[in-house]
Design a protein around this motif. Sequence first.
Motif, mmCIF file in Angstrom:
data_model
loop_
_atom_site.group_PDB
_atom_site.id
_atom_site.type_symbol
_atom_site.label_atom_id
_atom_site.label_comp_id
_atom_site.label_asym_id
_atom_site.label_seq_id
_atom_site.Cartn_x
_atom_site.Cartn_y
_atom_site.Cartn_z
ATOM 1 N N ALA A 99 -4.908 2.714 -5.091
ATOM 2 C CA ALA A 99 -3.815 1.938 -5.684
ATOM 3 C C ALA A 99 -3.369 0.869 -4.692
ATOM 4 O O ALA A 99 -3.200 1.136 -3.504
ATOM 5 N N THR A 100 -3.153 -0.342 -5.211
ATOM 6 C CA THR A 100 -2.726 -1.469 -4.385
ATOM 7 C C THR A 100 -1.762 -2.328 -5.192
ATOM 8 O O THR A 100 -1.983 -2.568 -6.380
ATOM 9 N N GLY A 101 -0.722 -2.800 -4.554
ATOM 10 C CA GLY A 101 0.179 -3.757 -5.185
ATOM 11 C C GLY A 101 -0.099 -5.158 -4.661
ATOM 12 O O GLY A 101 -0.180 -5.369 -3.458
ATOM 13 N N TRP A 146 3.239 3.927 -1.897
ATOM 14 C CA TRP A 146 3.292 4.355 -3.300
ATOM 15 C C TRP A 146 4.472 3.754 -4.061
ATOM 16 O O TRP A 146 4.346 3.394 -5.242
ATOM 17 N N PRO A 165 0.498 -4.063 -10.203
ATOM 18 C CA PRO A 165 -0.200 -2.848 -9.778
ATOM 19 C C PRO A 165 -1.691 -2.892 -10.090
ATOM 20 O O PRO A 165 -2.117 -3.428 -11.122
ATOM 21 N N THR A 187 -1.138 -0.561 -15.292
ATOM 22 C CA THR A 187 -1.895 -1.055 -14.148
ATOM 23 C C THR A 187 -3.100 -1.872 -14.591
ATOM 24 O O THR A 187 -3.637 -1.688 -15.685
ATOM 25 N N THR A 192 0.802 -1.226 0.000
ATOM 26 C CA THR A 192 0.000 0.000 0.000
ATOM 27 C C THR A 192 0.833 1.272 0.000
ATOM 28 O O THR A 192 0.277 2.369 -0.045
ATOM 29 N N THR A 237 -1.990 6.461 -1.497
ATOM 30 C CA THR A 237 -2.542 5.405 -2.352
ATOM 31 C C THR A 237 -4.023 5.169 -2.104
ATOM 32 O O THR A 237 -4.682 4.483 -2.894
ATOM 33 N N VAL A 250 3.808 -0.065 -5.109
ATOM 34 C CA VAL A 250 2.727 -0.436 -6.047
ATOM 35 C C VAL A 250 3.256 -0.831 -7.429
ATOM 36 O O VAL A 250 2.856 -1.923 -7.924
ATOM 37 N N CYS A 276 -5.489 -0.480 -9.798
ATOM 38 C CA CYS A 276 -6.155 0.811 -9.637
ATOM 39 C C CYS A 276 -7.656 0.536 -9.537
ATOM 40 O O CYS A 276 -8.275 0.111 -10.520
#
Length: 273
Positions: free
Chosen positions: A153-155, A131, A159, A190, A129, A142, A134, A161
């Motif tokens: 935004a989450t990894g 930046w 990535p 993403t 979480t 994020t 991600v 969105c």
Amino acid sequence: MRIMDTQIHHISFMKMHGLGNDFVVIDSRGRESVMTAELARAMGDRHRGVGYDQLAEITDADKADFHLTFWNSDGSQAGACGNATRCIARHVMVESGKTKLHMITARGDLYALDAGEGNTAVNMGHPLTDWSDVPLASEMDTLSLPIEGAPVATGMGNPHCTFFVDDAEVINLAEFGAEHEHHPLFPERTNVQVASLLGPDHLRMRVWERGVGITLASGSSSCATAVAAARRGLTGRTVQIDLDGGTLLVDWREDGVWMTGATAHVFDGMWRL
């Protein structure tokens, strides 16, 4: 089914899907990897090849049951693919009789369990979480990106969105997904999700995958959306997610994000080199 000797110009493959999210799986255990970007593109063509959302290659691992590498149909690599991981885990469980598996991916060490009634659960690891993880192009929150709609935004090894909308059904995902996949905030492109709240801990989600397009389901996208919803306070940490291809249960636990659902091994085939 294992890879056949390339001296006879054939590669064996399996076709699988998780809720319509479909995969070609090549089992290279016991031999060198055969995958290249060119082969991924050729097999990924739904008119001139086999067609898939992602391709996964199984190879040997010294300290795990096996290693997985994921490819998109445009020839790029994907760091994670939750539904393919579940499909392959189910295949190896049936093959070996094991009910718990340890796998290695670009995402790291993942674990799978037989969840009963034909379902398979996979721990997709802890969400990213920050930046830089991600990753995003610059430092920012994020939980609310400076993009219209304030997505999250989450990894998850790749990535994501996530846009929360009133009605996911009315979004023109073909245009919306293509536009945001290449947004400059995402240097590695993403995956894009649109999700709406149907009830307590119940989401409807649609998916655009980078390098692929619209898919019927996505495991890593489901995990990312569940994490985003919990972070936003829209749901708890255990969520039912309804996708175009079916339903997944996502449970964000202390040891990672677990995803449970059905899988299908559809057919086996042979690719001519």
